[in-house]
Design an enzyme around this catalytic site. Structure first.
Site, PDB file in Angstrom:
ATOM      1  N   PHE A 137      81.047  64.952  33.813  1.00 18.25           N
ATOM      2  CA  PHE A 137      79.696  65.515  33.773  1.00 18.25           C
ATOM      3  C   PHE A 137      79.580  66.703  34.736  1.00 18.25           C
ATOM      4  O   PHE A 137      78.562  66.872  35.410  1.00 18.25           O
ATOM      5  CB  PHE A 137      78.628  64.462  34.125  1.00 18.25           C
ATOM      6  CG  PHE A 137      78.345  63.457  33.038  1.00 18.25           C
ATOM      7  CD1 PHE A 137      78.713  63.698  31.725  1.00 18.25           C
ATOM      8  CD2 PHE A 137      77.701  62.265  33.329  1.00 18.25           C
ATOM      9  CE1 PHE A 137      78.458  62.768  30.720  1.00 18.25           C
ATOM     10  CE2 PHE A 137      77.433  61.330  32.331  1.00 18.25           C
ATOM     11  CZ  PHE A 137      77.816  61.588  31.021  1.00 18.25           C
ATOM     12  N   TYR A 166      86.272  57.176  22.977  1.00 18.40           N
ATOM     13  CA  TYR A 166      85.684  58.369  22.351  1.00 18.40           C
ATOM     14  C   TYR A 166      86.053  58.386  20.875  1.00 18.40           C
ATOM     15  O   TYR A 166      87.227  58.352  20.545  1.00 18.40           O
ATOM     16  CB  TYR A 166      86.223  59.660  22.991  1.00 18.40           C
ATOM     17  CG  TYR A 166      85.973  59.845  24.454  1.00 18.40           C
ATOM     18  CD1 TYR A 166      85.011  59.121  25.152  1.00 18.40           C
ATOM     19  CD2 TYR A 166      86.736  60.768  25.192  1.00 18.40           C
ATOM     20  CE1 TYR A 166      84.790  59.308  26.501  1.00 18.40           C
ATOM     21  CE2 TYR A 166      86.514  60.963  26.546  1.00 18.40           C
ATOM     22  CZ  TYR A 166      85.555  60.233  27.196  1.00 18.40           C
ATOM     23  OH  TYR A 166      85.347  60.418  28.542  1.00 18.40           O
ATOM     24  N   LEU A 196      79.045  69.668  34.178  1.00 21.61           N
ATOM     25  CA  LEU A 196      77.936  70.556  33.803  1.00 21.61           C
ATOM     26  C   LEU A 196      76.677  69.762  33.458  1.00 21.61           C
ATOM     27  O   LEU A 196      75.771  70.286  32.813  1.00 21.61           O
ATOM     28  CB  LEU A 196      78.352  71.452  32.634  1.00 21.61           C
ATOM     29  CG  LEU A 196      79.404  72.510  32.984  1.00 21.61           C
ATOM     30  CD1 LEU A 196      79.890  73.227  31.736  1.00 21.61           C
ATOM     31  CD2 LEU A 196      78.865  73.506  34.002  1.00 21.61           C
ATOM     32  N   ALA A 197      76.632  68.505  33.907  1.00 21.01           N
ATOM     33  CA  ALA A 197      75.435  67.679  33.719  1.00 21.01           C
ATOM     34  C   ALA A 197      74.956  67.684  32.262  1.00 21.01           C
ATOM     35  O   ALA A 197      73.801  68.001  31.975  1.00 21.01           O
ATOM     36  CB  ALA A 197      74.317  68.129  34.666  1.00 21.01           C
ATOM     37  N   GLY A 234      75.394  69.706  29.990  1.00 14.12           N
ATOM     38  CA  GLY A 234      74.963  71.022  29.504  1.00 14.12           C
ATOM     39  C   GLY A 234      73.851  71.648  30.310  1.00 14.12           C
ATOM     40  O   GLY A 234      73.584  72.850  30.171  1.00 14.12           O
ATOM     41  N   LEU A 263      73.751  72.465  33.418  1.00 11.42           N
ATOM     42  CA  LEU A 263      74.248  73.493  34.330  1.00 11.42           C
ATOM     43  C   LEU A 263      74.903  74.674  33.622  1.00 11.42           C
ATOM     44  O   LEU A 263      75.518  75.528  34.264  1.00 11.42           O
ATOM     45  CB  LEU A 263      75.209  72.861  35.352  1.00 11.42           C
ATOM     46  CG  LEU A 263      74.550  71.824  36.279  1.00 11.42           C
ATOM     47  CD1 LEU A 263      75.590  71.118  37.135  1.00 11.42           C
ATOM     48  CD2 LEU A 263      73.484  72.477  37.163  1.00 11.42           C
ATOM     49  N   THR A 264      74.768  74.738  32.300  1.00 11.33           N
ATOM     50  CA  THR A 264      75.165  75.965  31.594  1.00 11.33           C
ATOM     51  C   THR A 264      74.036  76.989  31.650  1.00 11.33           C
ATOM     52  O   THR A 264      74.236  78.159  31.360  1.00 11.33           O
ATOM     53  CB  THR A 264      75.462  75.688  30.105  1.00 11.33           C
ATOM     54  OG1 THR A 264      74.266  75.220  29.462  1.00 11.33           O
ATOM     55  CG2 THR A 264      76.562  74.643  29.955  1.00 11.33           C
TER      56      THR A 264
END
Length: 314
Positions: free
Chosen positions: A211, A54, A213-214, A216, A218-219
């Site tokens: 992941f 990262y 929240l996939a 974003g 699943l936000t």
């Protein structure tokens, strides 16, 4: 105060939400990252997840930016003993793969960037099937025996290789994996459920899904006709166009409304309720994004609500 959970068979006890560090030094600069880390720690959070790669995918970055930011934060706050740092080896362009010498060199670089003499949880980021599991397990065990790593784990590995790794560690009385980091969420269940989950459960491993929240989706912020400014918007937009994605959002909206909760909180609470899952990973680019993630650790969904979500995601 939210109770800590034991991480598999280890002696590590973690907050039930792991803070993803992929955004640190990427979409969150150092000042913003410090603010998010401070808020997470103030809420009782103690489990920060990063990787040596990262954010190597960003032009002009070398990889290790996230570890460096976390290291600076730990040094400035003087709280190293309060925070469990998880990082990963195997993906950095300069330390690719899992040959024993590569694992050792990658660990040394992570320790340097983090400004610490030990890593709490060290993952193999992606399995390297060109290397026998015996060599990988032995290399990780050496890091533990040297005191540079407290516990080891795997990510992105097949059930067969995971089982072989665990069997070898047990037979040779070496350090075995205590956790697994799978890709797992409400719209990606077959990436974990099945043989991989069964293997983890049989061995008493803790799952720390990424992941969660996939990217974003699943936000709940991705909706038809709505534009979202995000570096990770492609995958959520793809999910938005699927029947399953729509079913899941509808179910999430219903449950969230019943609890006066955010959609993200519900999605993470569902994930945390799944067998073997100890602490989903979710990242926050800003402090404002953090409360919805933290709220998932206190949100109690009914059996009926969990069943509704599970059915919608089938």
């Amino acid at each position: 105060m939210t109770s800590l959970r034991r991480l598999g068979t280890s002696d590590l006890h973690v907050f039930p939400l792991s803070l993803g560090g992929n955004v640190f030094g990427w979409t969150a600069d150092e000042e913003g990252s410090f603010a998010v880390l401070d808020a997470y720690a103030a809420a009782g959070g103690n489990f920060v997840d990063t990787a040596d790669v990262y954010s190597q995918w960003v032009e002009g970055h070398e990889g290790g930016e996230s570890e460096t930011v976390i290291g600076h934060w730990l040094a400035s706050r003087g709280n190293r003993s309060d925070i469990l740092v998880a990082t990963k080896a195997g993906s950095h362009a300069d330390y690719k793969g899992l040959r024993p010498e590569t694992i050792k060199a990658a660990a040394e670089q992570s320790l340097r960037r983090l400004g610490t003499d030990y890593i709490d949880l060290y993952y193999t980021h992606f399995d390297d099937e060109s290397v026998p599991v015996e060599d990988i397990v032995t290399a990780l065990d050496a890091l533990v025996k040297e005191g540079k790593v407290r516990a080891v784990a795997a990510s992105n590995i097949s059930a067969e290789r995971l089982r072989a790794s665990l069997d070898f560690a047990e037979a040779e009385n070496l350090t075995g994996y205590v956790a697994l980091q799978p890709h797992y969420n409400l719209v990606s269940r077959d990436t974990y459920e099945g043989p991989l989950q069964d293997t983890a459960e049989a061995a008493g491993l803790a799952a720390v899904p990424y992941f969660g929240l996939a990217s974003g989706f699943l936000t709940g912020k991705y909706r038809p006709g709505r534009t979202v400014d995000s570096a990770r918007s492609q995958r959520p937009l793809e999910l938005l166009g699927t029947e399953r994605g729509q079913r899941v959002l509808t179910a999430l909206d219903k449950v969230a409304e019943a609890h006066d909760a955010e959609v993200a909180s519900v999605a993470l609470a569902w994930l945390a309720s799944r067998p073997t899952v100890v602490a989903p990973i979710a990242s926050a680019r800003t402090v404002e994004q953090l409360p919805a993630l933290l709220a998932s650790t206190e949100l109690k969904l009914t059996d009926e609500e969990l069943s509704t979500l599970t059915a919608a995601s089938a």
